[in-house]
Enzyme design. Structure first.
Site, mmCIF file in Angstrom:
data_model
loop_
_atom_site.group_PDB
_atom_site.id
_atom_site.type_symbol
_atom_site.label_atom_id
_atom_site.label_comp_id
_atom_site.label_asym_id
_atom_site.label_seq_id
_atom_site.Cartn_x
_atom_site.Cartn_y
_atom_site.Cartn_z
ATOM 1 N N LYS A 13 0.724 -1.063 0.053
ATOM 2 C CA LYS A 13 -0.018 -0.132 -0.008
ATOM 3 C C LYS A 13 0.751 1.220 0.038
ATOM 4 C CE LYS A 13 -2.283 -1.026 3.891
ATOM 5 N NZ LYS A 13 -1.931 -2.150 4.199
ATOM 6 N N ARG A 88 -9.817 0.982 8.747
ATOM 7 C CA ARG A 88 -9.159 -0.298 9.060
ATOM 8 C C ARG A 88 -10.456 -1.102 9.933
ATOM 9 N NH1 ARG A 88 -3.201 0.612 8.922
ATOM 10 N NH2 ARG A 88 -2.378 -1.442 9.461
ATOM 11 N N ARG A 127 11.606 -6.650 4.130
ATOM 12 C CA ARG A 127 11.600 -5.032 3.662
ATOM 13 C C ARG A 127 12.646 -4.097 4.358
ATOM 14 N NH1 ARG A 127 5.583 -3.377 4.695
ATOM 15 N NH2 ARG A 127 5.491 -3.435 6.910
ATOM 16 N N ARG A 131 10.875 -1.663 11.498
ATOM 17 C CA ARG A 131 9.587 -1.298 12.267
ATOM 18 C C ARG A 131 9.644 -2.183 13.362
ATOM 19 N NH1 ARG A 131 4.545 -0.207 8.304
ATOM 20 N NH2 ARG A 131 3.522 -1.233 10.260
ATOM 21 N N ARG A 142 -0.663 -8.960 13.170
ATOM 22 C CA ARG A 142 -1.302 -8.070 12.381
ATOM 23 C C ARG A 142 -2.058 -8.697 11.564
ATOM 24 N NH1 ARG A 142 4.054 -5.636 10.765
ATOM 25 N NH2 ARG A 142 3.177 -4.424 9.059
HETATM 26 P P1 AMP Z 1 0.533 0.565 8.678
HETATM 27 O O1 AMP Z 1 1.552 1.495 8.675
HETATM 28 O O2 AMP Z 1 -0.714 1.214 8.217
HETATM 29 O O3 AMP Z 1 0.691 -0.706 8.844
HETATM 30 O O4 AMP Z 1 -0.001 0.785 10.313
HETATM 31 C C1 AMP Z 1 0.890 0.411 11.582
HETATM 32 C C2 AMP Z 1 0.153 0.489 12.809
HETATM 33 O O5 AMP Z 1 -0.555 1.649 13.112
HETATM 34 C C3 AMP Z 1 -1.050 -0.562 12.856
HETATM 35 O O6 AMP Z 1 -0.499 -2.091 12.904
HETATM 36 C C4 AMP Z 1 -1.879 0.038 13.944
HETATM 37 O O7 AMP Z 1 -1.328 -0.209 15.228
HETATM 38 C C5 AMP Z 1 -1.763 1.574 13.574
HETATM 39 N N1 AMP Z 1 -2.837 1.811 12.841
HETATM 40 C C6 AMP Z 1 -2.582 2.573 11.484
HETATM 41 N N2 AMP Z 1 -3.673 2.885 11.038
HETATM 42 C C7 AMP Z 1 -4.737 2.344 11.839
HETATM 43 C C8 AMP Z 1 -5.950 2.586 11.666
HETATM 44 N N3 AMP Z 1 -6.935 3.109 10.643
HETATM 45 N N4 AMP Z 1 -6.808 2.048 12.907
HETATM 46 C C9 AMP Z 1 -6.140 1.525 14.001
HETATM 47 N N5 AMP Z 1 -5.006 1.524 13.896
HETATM 48 C C10 AMP Z 1 -4.075 1.952 13.022
#
Ligand code: AMP
Length: 184
Positions: A13, A88, A127, A131, A142
């Site tokens: 994404k 999400r 990758r 993180r 996740r």
């Molecule tokens: P991402 O970079 O999109 O993979 O997001 C990393 C982490 O941020 C996720 O595993 C969640 O802990 C938190 N997070 C990001 N976006 C959301 C969302 N829309 N709702 C809830 N938690 C989020």
């Protein structure tokens, strides 16, 4: 144009969002990036969400919705946005829809990147972004959270008839070409 870029962790994404924002010249809104930035800067929001991100769980709907609404109110988003990592949950999707409705706008396209599960794990592990949630155990959490809480968002937008399913296997360019074709 308001585009949602959707898919499980590791689907690509972030990479495709970067290409879309360059192509359409509309800003990127990644909730994950905003949270990581706040954690790095040790802001109150960062302190509140750090352990949740570390565990690979979801930040509360209330917190995320408030964050996104505040962000979308900024002038730079008035002509559109590429949302990445939001919504999400179905509650978030409903909040987003009513936000746009109030502004006389709507989600124009929902692009979902489809990638087999083994490939997702391999991609995340290779990758090397450093993180804290990119460990085998956290990836498992996740993916489970994705299946249990996030996948229903796809059915929600399917009912609205705006979903484009993109084969997320292949080179970054190939996937981007497919995405552009689906959006045209
Ligand atoms: P991402 O970079 O999109 O993979 O997001 C990393 C982490 O941020 C996720 O595993 C969640 O802990 C938190 N997070 C990001 N976006 C959301 C969302 N829309 N709702 C809830 N938690 C989020």
């Amino acid at each position: 144009m308001n585009i949602i870029l959707f898919g499980p962790p590791g689907a690509g994404k972030g990479t495709q969002a970067e290409k879309l924002i360059n192509h359409f010249q509309i800003p990127h809104l990644s909730t994950g990036n905003i949270f990581r930035e706040n954690i790095k800067n040790e802001t109150p929001l960062g302190k509140k969400v750090k352990s949740i991100l570390d565990e690979g769980k979801l930040v509360s709907d209330e917190t995320v919705i408030e964050l996104v609404e505040d962000e979308l109110n900024k002038k730079k988003y008035e002509d559109g946005v590429v949302l990445d990592g939001f919504p999400r949950t179905v509650v978030q999707a409903e909040a987003l829809d009513s936000y746009f409705k109030n502004k006389g706008s709507q989600v124009d396209a929902f692009v979902t990147l489809s990638v087999p599960e083994e490939e997702l794990v391999n991609r995340i592990l290779s990758r090397g972004e450093g993180r804290s949630d990119d460990t085998p155990e956290k990836i498992k959490t996740r993916l489970k959270v994705y299946h249990d809480e996030t996948a229903p968002v796809l059915s929600y937008y399917e009912q609205k008839g705006i979903v484009k399913v993109i084969d997320g296997l292949g080179s970054i360019e190939e996937i981007f070409e497919r995405t552009l074709k689906a959006l045209s």
